[in-house]
Design a protein around this motif. Structure first.
Motif, PDB file in Angstrom:
ATOM      1  N   PRO A 236       0.814  -1.228   0.000  1.00 46.78           N
ATOM      2  CA  PRO A 236       0.000   0.000   0.000  1.00 46.78           C
ATOM      3  C   PRO A 236       0.847   1.276   0.000  1.00 46.78           C
ATOM      4  N   THR A 237       1.999   1.258   0.634  1.00 46.87           N
ATOM      5  CA  THR A 237       2.841   2.460   0.676  1.00 46.87           C
ATOM      6  C   THR A 237       3.375   2.782  -0.725  1.00 46.87           C
ATOM      7  N   ALA A 238       3.850   1.757  -1.411  1.00 47.56           N
ATOM      8  CA  ALA A 238       4.363   1.970  -2.769  1.00 47.56           C
ATOM      9  C   ALA A 238       3.240   2.473  -3.686  1.00 47.56           C
ATOM     10  N   ILE A 239       2.055   1.906  -3.525  1.00 46.51           N
ATOM     11  CA  ILE A 239       0.916   2.355  -4.339  1.00 46.51           C
ATOM     12  C   ILE A 239       0.590   3.813  -4.031  1.00 46.51           C
ATOM     13  N   GLU A 240       0.684   4.170  -2.736  1.00 51.80           N
ATOM     14  CA  GLU A 240       0.411   5.549  -2.332  1.00 51.80           C
ATOM     15  C   GLU A 240       1.460   6.518  -2.890  1.00 51.80           C
ATOM     16  N   VAL A 241       2.697   6.070  -3.036  1.00 49.69           N
ATOM     17  CA  VAL A 241       3.736   6.924  -3.632  1.00 49.69           C
ATOM     18  C   VAL A 241       3.313   7.345  -5.044  1.00 49.69           C
ATOM     19  N   PHE A 242       2.848   6.381  -5.829  1.00 50.82           N
ATOM     20  CA  PHE A 242       2.414   6.720  -7.194  1.00 50.82           C
ATOM     21  C   PHE A 242       1.118   7.533  -7.189  1.00 50.82           C
ATOM     22  N   ARG A 243       0.209   7.215  -6.252  1.00 55.33           N
ATOM     23  CA  ARG A 243      -1.051   7.967  -6.201  1.00 55.33           C
ATOM     24  C   ARG A 243      -0.780   9.441  -5.899  1.00 55.33           C
ATOM     25  N   TYR A 244       0.081   9.671  -4.928  1.00 53.02           N
ATOM     26  CA  TYR A 244       0.429  11.050  -4.553  1.00 53.02           C
ATOM     27  C   TYR A 244       1.106  11.765  -5.727  1.00 53.02           C
ATOM     28  N   THR A 245       2.027  11.063  -6.373  1.00 48.49           N
ATOM     29  CA  THR A 245       2.703  11.634  -7.540  1.00 48.49           C
ATOM     30  C   THR A 245       1.685  11.965  -8.628  1.00 48.49           C
ATOM     31  N   GLY A 246       0.761  11.042  -8.863  1.00 47.00           N
ATOM     32  CA  GLY A 246      -0.276  11.248  -9.876  1.00 47.00           C
ATOM     33  C   GLY A 246      -1.174  12.424  -9.539  1.00 47.00           C
ATOM     34  N   GLN A 247      -1.442  12.604  -8.238  1.00 47.05           N
ATOM     35  CA  GLN A 247      -2.269  13.749  -7.847  1.00 47.05           C
ATOM     36  C   GLN A 247      -1.580  15.059  -8.205  1.00 47.05           C
ATOM     37  N   LYS A 248      -0.316  15.172  -7.846  1.00 47.06           N
ATOM     38  CA  LYS A 248       0.422  16.402  -8.148  1.00 47.06           C
ATOM     39  C   LYS A 248       0.522  16.604  -9.671  1.00 47.06           C
ATOM     40  N   LEU A 249       0.800  15.528 -10.390  1.00 42.94           N
ATOM     41  CA  LEU A 249       0.910  15.623 -11.848  1.00 42.94           C
ATOM     42  C   LEU A 249      -0.439  15.996 -12.463  1.00 42.94           C
ATOM     43  N   GLY A 250      -1.504  15.371 -11.989  1.00 42.71           N
ATOM     44  CA  GLY A 250      -2.844  15.648 -12.521  1.00 42.71           C
ATOM     45  C   GLY A 250      -3.263  17.090 -12.291  1.00 42.71           C
ATOM     46  N   GLU A 251      -2.955  17.610 -11.095  1.00 37.27           N
ATOM     47  CA  GLU A 251      -3.281  19.014 -10.810  1.00 37.27           C
ATOM     48  C   GLU A 251      -2.535  19.941 -11.769  1.00 37.27           C
ATOM     49  N   ALA A 252      -1.280  19.608 -12.034  1.00 38.43           N
ATOM     50  CA  ALA A 252      -0.492  20.425 -12.972  1.00 38.43           C
ATOM     51  C   ALA A 252      -1.074  20.326 -14.384  1.00 38.43           C
ATOM     52  N   LEU A 253      -1.417  19.108 -14.804  1.00 33.82           N
ATOM     53  CA  LEU A 253      -1.944  18.925 -16.164  1.00 33.82           C
ATOM     54  C   LEU A 253      -3.244  19.705 -16.363  1.00 33.82           C
ATOM     55  N   ALA A 254      -4.079  19.761 -15.319  1.00 29.59           N
ATOM     56  CA  ALA A 254      -5.333  20.521 -15.430  1.00 29.59           C
ATOM     57  C   ALA A 254      -5.021  21.979 -15.765  1.00 29.59           C
ATOM     58  N   ASN A 255      -4.028  22.552 -15.096  1.00 24.74           N
ATOM     59  CA  ASN A 255      -3.648  23.937 -15.404  1.00 24.74           C
ATOM     60  C   ASN A 255      -3.150  24.069 -16.844  1.00 24.74           C
ATOM     61  N   PHE A 256      -2.397  23.080 -17.310  1.00 25.27           N
ATOM     62  CA  PHE A 256      -1.890  23.145 -18.688  1.00 25.27           C
ATOM     63  C   PHE A 256      -3.057  23.089 -19.684  1.00 25.27           C
ATOM     64  N   VAL A 257      -4.034  22.249 -19.376  1.00 25.40           N
ATOM     65  CA  VAL A 257      -5.195  22.120 -20.279  1.00 25.40           C
ATOM     66  C   VAL A 257      -5.933  23.451 -20.385  1.00 25.40           C
ATOM     67  N   MET A 258      -6.073  24.153 -19.252  1.00 22.44           N
ATOM     68  CA  MET A 258      -6.809  25.418 -19.295  1.00 22.44           C
ATOM     69  C   MET A 258      -5.982  26.515 -19.965  1.00 22.44           C
ATOM     70  N   PHE A 259      -4.708  26.264 -20.169  1.00 23.09           N
ATOM     71  CA  PHE A 259      -3.868  27.180 -20.946  1.00 23.09           C
ATOM     72  C   PHE A 259      -4.114  26.960 -22.441  1.00 23.09           C
TER      73      PHE A 259
END
Lengths: 323, 323
Positions: A236-259
């Motif tokens: 679960p910890t390793a899975i959470e590492v990727f989930r957290y990374t994906g959250q930060k990446l997804g938030e960034a991608l949303a901003n790029f899309v609105m650009f």
């Protein structure tokens, strides 16, 4: 008007990295006719490096271009300036200051030479030969040791007024967040979503969870590959590492899309080997941060190009750009 | 090739807002030959609205275009889709769903009609007639009731694959930050840097500082104008309202710069009346969040267009685009 036989055209693609430089002769279909590599770091003087390239590549040109036409040279390199053909203050290269690389190459080889940074070259490669064929608006994000990006708007790569556009890895996704090991900025995308950032997250999280499988590795063995191994074993910890990374990446991608409202975002680089462990949370957090008019529209996909060849293909695509 | 006499060309620019619609006949130099306005909200049915526009504008065309050629109609409107010429689900307009506005206009007036959203139109206006003349890469940010944006890369407006690019007001500048009153998103630029956002910040801060001059106003009198009045009188709380706003705006602008590396960022709209109170902290926080290669390069300036006419000029610029 003379007919141009595309099958006779060849481009030389060169990808300069801090350690190695790869090169290849590429045809219009993205087939590599011949390729090789030399060590970048061996050469303190750029002219010596170019001589070594010439000694290696000139015989290939003679061999492969008897019935073909070499149209030019495309180079992907860190801190390469598209407009000037220079490499400017690249931290990972030994050649300091502003190096007029395209001019030196052109003089040595006798062919026109165009340059851009490696991530822009990768985006051109995807547009020419890969998952972005036929797309006029997309963003390529490379998730490797660092986070790079190439942005295509209306069919053209975005270079910006000075040739340095597309540094999305350095946009801030969490103000006052994690300090970047090299730039010193706080909370940049690269600090979280690069392989380096993932290793930092993993080291923090395994310290919090002594039962995590990540604790079976030495500190220097913690990287996106070993986290992936543990995630596959259900940790679960390793899975959470990727989930957290994906959250930060997804938030960034949303901003790029609105650009730039791209049709697709292409992910590329070593980190994407984690597959759905990273892709699913990235998509979720991108979607939830988008305005409704953008939701469900953007394809989030992995690159189709073979990682070993993508850099050469991308660099070669510079030669065909605007032809 | 026939010579084109630019001095004979005229464009009709129309700016549709939730309350009023302004229109004007504009020449190539950005001079408004004639203008007027009608009330948008009076018309429940879009065809009635267009009839009213026609009844008002047709006499002007007859009067001004005897020795001139009307080249076409440009319309700036909320949620306007550049590719389809439609207005799609605009929350502030009475016409619901997808309205084929450009087609209806074109049929009524007998001239080609192009549309885009108001912020994109404003960016075109700046490029054609204003502070961005001669620039190929810039970003226009409008700071009004909301925050809008228009992005120009390589000389072209960025429309994105669906025509909706450039919603920079809705990018997230503070994850889990202030909830937006309309979209529900948390921490968007608009929630802080719009006139609405500034009023929210001011109401919070004056409650913290009972001695602030802001406390002489009623709750509904707190807006960017009254905050400016207090700042001019030296009120530290009012000055801090703009400083905080400028910090959030500057952090957002740094991210935009690392996306498209513009030569300039133009600020426009009611909020910029606060002048240096907002401009100085914005510039400071933009610069400190940039990678070194971008620092000191980007001009951060106010629009040169008169606010009353800018929307008409911007809409008219659509007619000249790609001509």
């Amino acid at each position: 008007m003379a007919l141009i036989d595309l099958s006779k055209q060849v481009a030389l693609g060169i990808d300069i990295g801090g350690t190695n430089t790869k090169y290849g002769l590429v045809n219009h279909r993205g087939e590599i006719l011949s390729k090789g590599k030399i060590r970048t770091e061996k050469f303190e003087v750029v002219e010596d490096f170019i001589q070594e390239l010439y000694d290696n590549i000139h015989p290939l040109i003679q061999q492969h271009c008897q019935d073909k036409v070499l149209e030019g040279i495309g180079v992907g390199a860190p801190n390469a300036n598209y407009y000037n053909g220079t490499i400017e203050h690249a931290p990972n290269l030994k050649w300091k200051g502003v190096v007029p690389f395209a001019k030196l190459m052109s003089e040595k080889f006798g062919y026109p030479c165009k340059m851009t940074n490696d991530a822009n070259a990768a985006a051109l490669g995807e547009m020419m030969y890969g998952a972005a064929r036929g797309m006029k608006d997309f963003i390529m994000v490379t998730l490797g040791t660092g986070v790079g990006s190439g942005i295509v708007c209306g069919g053209n790569l975005v270079y910006g007024h000075d040739g340095f556009a597309g540094e999305l890895g350095h946009t801030i996704v969490k103000p006052n967040g994690r300090k970047h090991w090299s730039t010193g900025s706080e909370g940049s995308l690269e600090a979280y979503a690069s392989a380096t950032g993932i290793a930092i997250t993993a080291r923090k999280m395994r310290a919090e969870f002594p039962e995590s499988l990540l604790n079976r590795y030495n500190e220097d063995e913690i990287n996106s590959r070993t986290v992936h191994v543990c995630a596959l074993e259900g940790d679960p910890t390793a899975i959470e590492v990727f989930r957290y990374t994906g959250q930060k990446l997804g938030e960034a991608l949303a901003n790029f899309v609105m650009f730039s409202s791209p049709q697709a975002i292409l992910l590329f680089g070593g980190v994407i080997k984690a597959g759905d462990f990273i892709l699913k949370p990235t998509r979720l957090h991108m979607e939830r941060n988008l305005l409704p008019i953008f939701r469900g529209k953007v394809k989030l996909v992995f690159s189709e190009l073979d990682e070993a060849d993508a850099a050469i293909l991308g660099a070669s695509a510079l030669v065909w750009e605007n032809m």
